[in-house]
Design a protein around this motif. Structure first.
Motif, PDB file in Angstrom:
ATOM      1  N   VAL A   1      11.535  -6.587   7.947  1.00 49.44           N
ATOM      2  CA  VAL A   1      10.277  -6.374   8.670  1.00 49.44           C
ATOM      3  C   VAL A   1       9.266  -5.694   7.749  1.00 49.44           C
ATOM      4  CG1 VAL A   1      11.299  -6.264  10.963  1.00 49.44           C
ATOM      5  CG2 VAL A   1      11.076  -4.170   9.628  1.00 49.44           C
ATOM      6  N   ASN A   2       7.983  -5.831   8.087  1.00 48.62           N
ATOM      7  CA  ASN A   2       6.900  -5.173   7.346  1.00 48.62           C
ATOM      8  C   ASN A   2       6.942  -5.432   5.848  1.00 48.62           C
ATOM      9  OD1 ASN A   2       6.115  -3.944   9.779  1.00 48.62           O
ATOM     10  ND2 ASN A   2       7.472  -2.206   9.422  1.00 48.62           N
TER      11      ASN A   2
ATOM     12  N   ASP B   1       5.434  -5.899   2.667  1.00 54.52           N
ATOM     13  CA  ASP B   1       4.037  -5.657   2.325  1.00 54.52           C
ATOM     14  C   ASP B   1       3.638  -6.405   1.056  1.00 54.52           C
ATOM     15  OD1 ASP B   1       4.344  -3.688  -0.019  1.00 54.52           O
ATOM     16  OD2 ASP B   1       5.552  -2.744   1.546  1.00 54.52           O
TER      17      ASP B   1
ATOM     18  N   ASP C   1       2.395  -5.313  -1.593  1.00 57.17           N
ATOM     19  CA  ASP C   1       2.817  -4.654  -2.831  1.00 57.17           C
ATOM     20  C   ASP C   1       4.194  -5.178  -3.261  1.00 57.17           C
ATOM     21  OD1 ASP C   1       0.658  -2.807  -1.956  1.00 57.17           O
ATOM     22  OD2 ASP C   1       1.340  -1.610  -3.653  1.00 57.17           O
ATOM     23  N   GLN C   2       5.008  -5.627  -2.304  1.00 60.83           N
ATOM     24  CA  GLN C   2       6.309  -6.209  -2.651  1.00 60.83           C
ATOM     25  C   GLN C   2       6.143  -7.680  -3.042  1.00 60.83           C
ATOM     26  OE1 GLN C   2       8.339  -3.883  -3.047  1.00 60.83           O
ATOM     27  NE2 GLN C   2       7.004  -2.547  -1.851  1.00 60.83           N
TER      28      GLN C   2
ATOM     29  N   LYS D   1       1.457  -4.542  -8.126  1.00 64.89           N
ATOM     30  CA  LYS D   1       0.107  -4.405  -8.708  1.00 64.89           C
ATOM     31  C   LYS D   1       0.041  -4.612 -10.212  1.00 64.89           C
ATOM     32  CE  LYS D   1       1.870  -0.319  -9.661  1.00 64.89           C
ATOM     33  NZ  LYS D   1       2.872   0.303  -8.849  1.00 64.89           N
ATOM     34  N   GLN D   2       1.155  -4.404 -10.930  1.00 63.34           N
ATOM     35  CA  GLN D   2       1.041  -4.557 -12.392  1.00 63.34           C
ATOM     36  C   GLN D   2       0.748  -6.003 -12.786  1.00 63.34           C
ATOM     37  OE1 GLN D   2       3.743  -3.593 -10.724  1.00 63.34           O
ATOM     38  NE2 GLN D   2       5.663  -4.019 -11.765  1.00 63.34           N
TER      39      GLN D   2
ATOM     40  N   ASP E   1       9.849  -6.730  -7.999  1.00 67.58           N
ATOM     41  CA  ASP E   1      10.735  -5.557  -8.005  1.00 67.58           C
ATOM     42  C   ASP E   1      12.027  -5.790  -7.222  1.00 67.58           C
ATOM     43  OD1 ASP E   1       8.955  -4.249  -9.603  1.00 67.58           O
ATOM     44  OD2 ASP E   1       8.001  -3.143  -7.954  1.00 67.58           O
TER      45      ASP E   1
ATOM     46  N   ASN F   1       5.414  -8.714  11.108  1.00 60.25           N
ATOM     47  CA  ASN F   1       4.352  -8.073  10.320  1.00 60.25           C
ATOM     48  C   ASN F   1       4.418  -8.439   8.844  1.00 60.25           C
ATOM     49  OD1 ASN F   1       2.035  -6.447  10.300  1.00 60.25           O
ATOM     50  ND2 ASN F   1       3.198  -4.618   9.766  1.00 60.25           N
TER      51      ASN F   1
ATOM     52  N   VAL G   1       2.779   0.708  12.355  1.00 59.94           N
ATOM     53  CA  VAL G   1       1.940   0.053  11.339  1.00 59.94           C
ATOM     54  C   VAL G   1       1.234  -1.196  11.832  1.00 59.94           C
ATOM     55  CG1 VAL G   1       3.063   0.934   9.265  1.00 59.94           C
ATOM     56  CG2 VAL G   1       3.981  -1.108  10.397  1.00 59.94           C
TER      57      VAL G   1
ATOM     58  N   THR H   1       8.666   4.602   3.591  1.00 56.89           N
ATOM     59  CA  THR H   1       8.004   3.630   2.723  1.00 56.89           C
ATOM     60  C   THR H   1       6.910   2.828   3.443  1.00 56.89           C
ATOM     61  OG1 THR H   1       9.821   2.112   3.126  1.00 56.89           O
ATOM     62  CG2 THR H   1       9.928   3.401   1.120  1.00 56.89           C
ATOM     63  N   ASN H   2       6.500   3.308   4.601  1.00 56.20           N
ATOM     64  CA  ASN H   2       5.241   2.841   5.177  1.00 56.20           C
ATOM     65  C   ASN H   2       4.589   4.036   5.865  1.00 56.20           C
ATOM     66  OD1 ASN H   2       5.587   2.864   8.119  1.00 56.20           O
ATOM     67  ND2 ASN H   2       7.083   1.234   7.785  1.00 56.20           N
TER      68      ASN H   2
ATOM     69  N   ARG I   1      17.002  -0.757  10.646  1.00 52.16           N
ATOM     70  CA  ARG I   1      17.118  -1.292   9.291  1.00 52.16           C
ATOM     71  C   ARG I   1      15.989  -0.788   8.401  1.00 52.16           C
ATOM     72  NH1 ARG I   1      17.579  -7.431   8.980  1.00 52.16           N
ATOM     73  NH2 ARG I   1      16.203  -7.282  10.764  1.00 52.16           N
ATOM     74  N   SER I   2      14.785  -0.717   8.990  1.00 52.39           N
ATOM     75  CA  SER I   2      13.645  -0.278   8.212  1.00 52.39           C
ATOM     76  C   SER I   2      13.792   1.200   7.822  1.00 52.39           C
ATOM     77  CB  SER I   2      12.399  -0.598   9.024  1.00 52.39           C
ATOM     78  OG  SER I   2      11.367   0.252   8.755  1.00 52.39           O
TER      79      SER I   2
ATOM     80  N   ARG J   1      -1.137   4.834   0.844  1.00 53.25           N
ATOM     81  CA  ARG J   1       0.021   3.945   0.974  1.00 53.25           C
ATOM     82  C   ARG J   1       1.222   4.526   0.254  1.00 53.25           C
ATOM     83  NH1 ARG J   1      -3.214  -1.598   0.588  1.00 53.25           N
ATOM     84  NH2 ARG J   1      -3.687  -1.630   2.812  1.00 53.25           N
TER      85      ARG J   1
ATOM     86  N   PHE K   1       4.104   2.593   0.013  1.00 54.25           N
ATOM     87  CA  PHE K   1       4.993   1.435  -0.141  1.00 54.25           C
ATOM     88  C   PHE K   1       5.900   1.625  -1.350  1.00 54.25           C
ATOM     89  CE2 PHE K   1       1.368  -1.363   1.662  1.00 54.25           C
ATOM     90  CZ  PHE K   1       1.706  -0.985   2.951  1.00 54.25           C
ATOM     91  N   GLU K   2       7.042   0.944  -1.317  1.00 55.67           N
ATOM     92  CA  GLU K   2       7.953   0.960  -2.460  1.00 55.67           C
ATOM     93  C   GLU K   2       7.188   0.590  -3.726  1.00 55.67           C
ATOM     94  OE1 GLU K   2      11.509  -1.373  -2.114  1.00 55.67           O
ATOM     95  OE2 GLU K   2      11.833  -0.755  -0.035  1.00 55.67           O
ATOM     96  N   GLY K   3       7.357   1.384  -4.755  1.00 56.81           N
ATOM     97  CA  GLY K   3       6.795   1.046  -6.059  1.00 56.81           C
ATOM     98  C   GLY K   3       5.290   1.165  -6.176  1.00 56.81           C
ATOM     99  N   ARG K   4       4.604   1.606  -5.126  1.00 57.40           N
ATOM    100  CA  ARG K   4       3.140   1.662  -5.155  1.00 57.40           C
ATOM    101  C   ARG K   4       2.644   2.508  -6.337  1.00 57.40           C
ATOM    102  NH1 ARG K   4      -1.672  -0.480  -2.776  1.00 57.40           N
ATOM    103  NH2 ARG K   4      -3.246   1.129  -2.786  1.00 57.40           N
ATOM    104  N   GLN K   5       3.282   3.652  -6.564  1.00 54.09           N
ATOM    105  CA  GLN K   5       2.807   4.534  -7.642  1.00 54.09           C
ATOM    106  C   GLN K   5       3.606   4.348  -8.935  1.00 54.09           C
ATOM    107  OE1 GLN K   5       2.836   8.341  -5.271  1.00 54.09           O
ATOM    108  NE2 GLN K   5       0.665   8.325  -5.811  1.00 54.09           N
ATOM    109  N   GLY K   6       4.319   3.226  -9.025  1.00 54.59           N
ATOM    110  CA  GLY K   6       5.178   2.953 -10.181  1.00 54.59           C
ATOM    111  C   GLY K   6       6.545   2.536  -9.657  1.00 54.59           C
ATOM    112  N   ALA K   7       7.247   1.674 -10.399  1.00 60.92           N
ATOM    113  CA  ALA K   7       8.550   1.184  -9.934  1.00 60.92           C
ATOM    114  C   ALA K   7       9.472   2.372  -9.651  1.00 60.92           C
ATOM    115  CB  ALA K   7       9.162   0.263 -10.978  1.00 60.92           C
TER     116      ALA K   7
END
Ligand code: SF4
Lengths: 194, 471
Positions: free
Chosen positions: A17-18, A20, A22-23, A27-28, A45, A76, B192, B291-292, B316-317, B429, B431-437
């Protein structure tokens, strides 16, 4: 853009779910100035391990999902940023249709504008498809003409799509061309606001 | 029946309406940055199309500018993106606040501060946090690159009118509870996607009492709840903020505009498709743990136990978030240690945000082992902050004082959180990896971020000795 009327393809499941943007495309990889070439970075990733080798656990890396062109996802899907790189990456990877119980708004729009079809089905229908997609050669037929998704085993579900987008996608029309034909009206509006 | 501000804004911008089609709406202001625009400009070039209204378009570089040594861009791809924007703006005649401009900054910070953002406008940008501009009573939403191209070519967009959602926050916020906590609380409570398909109007006593900066923080994160736009009706606070800004009219013209702006407010008898009511007294300083952005708890709280989850999807989330963040079930928020602190981003990088963080930083020291950076939202913010000595307060306390840009909000430049490290971040945000892996982000207010920097873990700003200083 070529028109899309009936589409037949192999389905892969992604039961999360969800998911996003970014996944979908980290961004790189947003620094390219073209629309193509993003497929290699799709779900980067999750898809690759730290040493760059494919992660065998990841859904799309599993043998049974090789060559999939339809992605069955969960609630979502596509939330987060407005990056159109997300549908570009999916398309470039080979995904033409994404099926989910719900999508984030901007992602949904971005798919349509790129000739990719986001299909909203009921939660129980998606659940059934997620289960079915576990088998190696499960195929779905998506018909934009009669707005249905079906399989060879008798499953059939209809999905909503506005007649506007149905026509646009079926004909592969360019939205900008259509709007430019309305120049006169836009000019009038501009005059009215000064 | 009365109209909401959303109805009024929508109706005012319809260029063409036809049964069975979305509406064609006019776009008053189009903001452009380097990451989501190159493909749109090449689309125009391919078809030999001009930009219809360069005078209603404004560009800047923000997403991948370096925050140290800003004129020495070592990443060749980032450099190319910025150069591409420069060339595109030149070719199509679009004003650009380039890297060397005193007006450069995060697109959602400079729009308001230059007075480009005005009540009653439709505003778009190829960036989901465009909702920030809604704080001024404008209809502002993020778009994808195809729509960027469409706007450049036609100054219009085909849009179906979203539903309306009223979020009313009554009462008074406790001391130390900031705008960021308000929006994080709304997300923690409603998830969300409570706003998907809707435009939010924020109202109620709490919103009325907020400064423009605070309203921007709230509207900024509308998209985190799935809403493409969030807005606040213009009032005297809005008008006083705008008076004298570069791009707003002056003199009598301004007063006339102000009258029209105030008339945008929703009518008394207007109805909404959905309503949410919140009591300010329920809100504490918040910290995201997952992560959200809805995976957020009060600083006095803890992360959930799996058996508290309402359904299988949520379980799960939560399980996946706990695994990613390296937490065990039920862990206390106040036990989370941080190694990085980021004060910046279009959510919290304005002068007022920096003041709030500086109040906490003043006379204290950043904990050993913690790297804390302060990234002003724009060059204007930087100059104003330096004029009142905020930079000195931060530097003396051991924070790094940087140049303006998006920076560690999405870490497209060199500002990255290493895998496994926890970062107290004023961005939007996690999210996973948003600020770096492998990075682990905790969304907090500027005061909470500064407090985490000086302690090395999350503390309740309400208990700090000089807490009376934090409004
Ligand atoms: S600061 Fe972050 S959220 Fe805001 S525009 Fe930049 S990258 Fe996007």
């Amino acid at each position: 853009m070529a028109g899309l009327t009936t589409f037949r393809g192999k389905a892969a499941g992604m039961d999360r779910v969800n998911v996003d943007t970014d996944q979908i495309i980290p961004k790189q990889f947003l620094k390219r100035t073209e629309k193509t070439g993003f497929g290699q970075y799709l779900f980067y990733d999750w898809r690759f391990q730290a040493d760059g080798s494919p992660n065998p656990e990841f859904e799309l890396n599993r043998q049974e999902n090789a060559g999939a062109t339809i992605l069955v996802a969960n609630e979502n899907f596509g939330c987060g940023s407005s990056r159109e790189h997300a549908p570009w990456a999916l398309l470039d990877y080979g995904i033409q249709v994404v099926i989910a119980p719900s999508f984030a708004d901007i992602f949904h729009q971005n798919c349509l504008k790129n000739g990719m079809l986001p299909v909203v089905l009921k939660a129980e229908e998606v659940e059934y498809l997620l289960e079915k997609a576990k088998s190696p050669s499960y195929e779905l037929i998506v018909s934009l003409d009669d707005k249905t998704v079906s399989d060879a085993e008798g499953f059939k579900a209809s999905f909503p799509i506005s007649s506007y987008w149905q026509t646009m996608l079926m004909n592969g029309w360019d939205e900008i061309d259509l709007t430019m034909q309305m120049d006169e009206q836009i000019r009038k509006y501009e005059e009215s606001i000064g | 029946m009365g109209k909401t501000i959303i109805d009024k804004l929508w109706d005012k911008h319809i260029v063409h309406q036809e049964e069975g089609k979305p509406d064609l709406i006019y776009i008053d202001l189009h903001l452009v940055h380097e990451v989501t625009s190159p493909q749109a400009f090449s689309g125009l070039r391919m078809k030999n199309r001009p930009v219809r209204r360069p005078d209603r378009t404004f560009a800047t570089v923000d997403h991948n500018v370096p925050t140290v040594n800003r004129f020495n861009i070592t990443d060749p791809v980032a450099k190319k993106q910025m150069e591409t924007l420069r060339k595109n703006c030149e070719e199509f005649g679009i004003p650009l606040a380039d890297i060397n401009s005193p007006e450069q900054g995060i697109v959602h910070v400079i729009g308001p501060e230059l007075g480009l953002t005005q009540p009653g406008m439709t505003i778009v940008c190829g960036d989901s946090h465009t909702s920030t501009h809604g704080a001024f009573g404008s209809l502002a939403f993020g778009i994808g690159t195809s729509e960027v191209e469409h706007t450049l070519a036609t100054q219009t967009l085909w849009q179906s009118k979203p539903k309306s959602l009223k979020v009313q926050i009554d009462g008074k916020l406790g001391q130390g509870v900031l705008a960021k906590d308000v929006i994080l609380y709304v997300l923690s409570k409603h998830g969300v996607n409570f706003g998907t398909g809707h435009i939010i109007e924020y109202c109620g006593e709490v919103i009325r009492n907020m400064s423009m900066e605070e309203r921007m923080t709230v509207c900024n994160m509308s998209i985190e709840g799935g809403a493409r736009a969030g807005l606040v009706a213009p009032d005297d606070t809005t008008i006083e903020y705008l008076r004298g800004r570069k791009h707003v009219p002056s003199g009598q013209e301004f007063d006339q505009a102000a009258e029209q702006w105030k008339a945008l407010a929703s009518d008394e008898d207007a109805t909404y498709d959905k309503e949410i009511h919140i009591e300010a007294s329920e809100i504490a300083p918040m910290v995201s743990w997952g992560t959200n952005p809805s995976q957020t708890a009060p600083v006095t709280g803890r992360v959930p136990f799996l058996n508290e989850c309402a359904n299988e999807n949520e379980r799960r989330s939560v399980a996946s978030a706990l695994g990613y963040m390296g937490f065990s079930e039920g862990q206390k928020i106040s036990d989370i240690k941080v190694q990085k602190v980021f004060i910046g981003s279009c959510t919290n990088s304005r002068l007022e945000d920096l003041r709030l963080a500086a109040e906490v930083a003043k006379g204290r020291k950043v904990q050993q082992g913690v790297q804390a950076i302060v990234v002003p939202g724009s060059q204007n913010v930087k100059v104003l902050a330096e004029a009142e000595g905020l930079d000195q307060i931060f530097i003396e306390a051991g924070f790094e004082w940087r140049e303006s840009g998006c920076s560690m909000c999405l870490s497209m430049n060199a500002d990255i959180v290493p895998a496994g490290e926890h970062c107290a971040s004023t961005s939007n945000r996690n999210f996973e990896g948003r600020q770096g892996a492998g990075s682990r982000t905790h969304l907090v207010s500027p005061a909470m971020a500064a407090a985490a920097a000086v302690h090395g873990y999350f503390v309740d700003v309400r208990n700090l000795e000089s807490a009376e200083a934090v409004h």
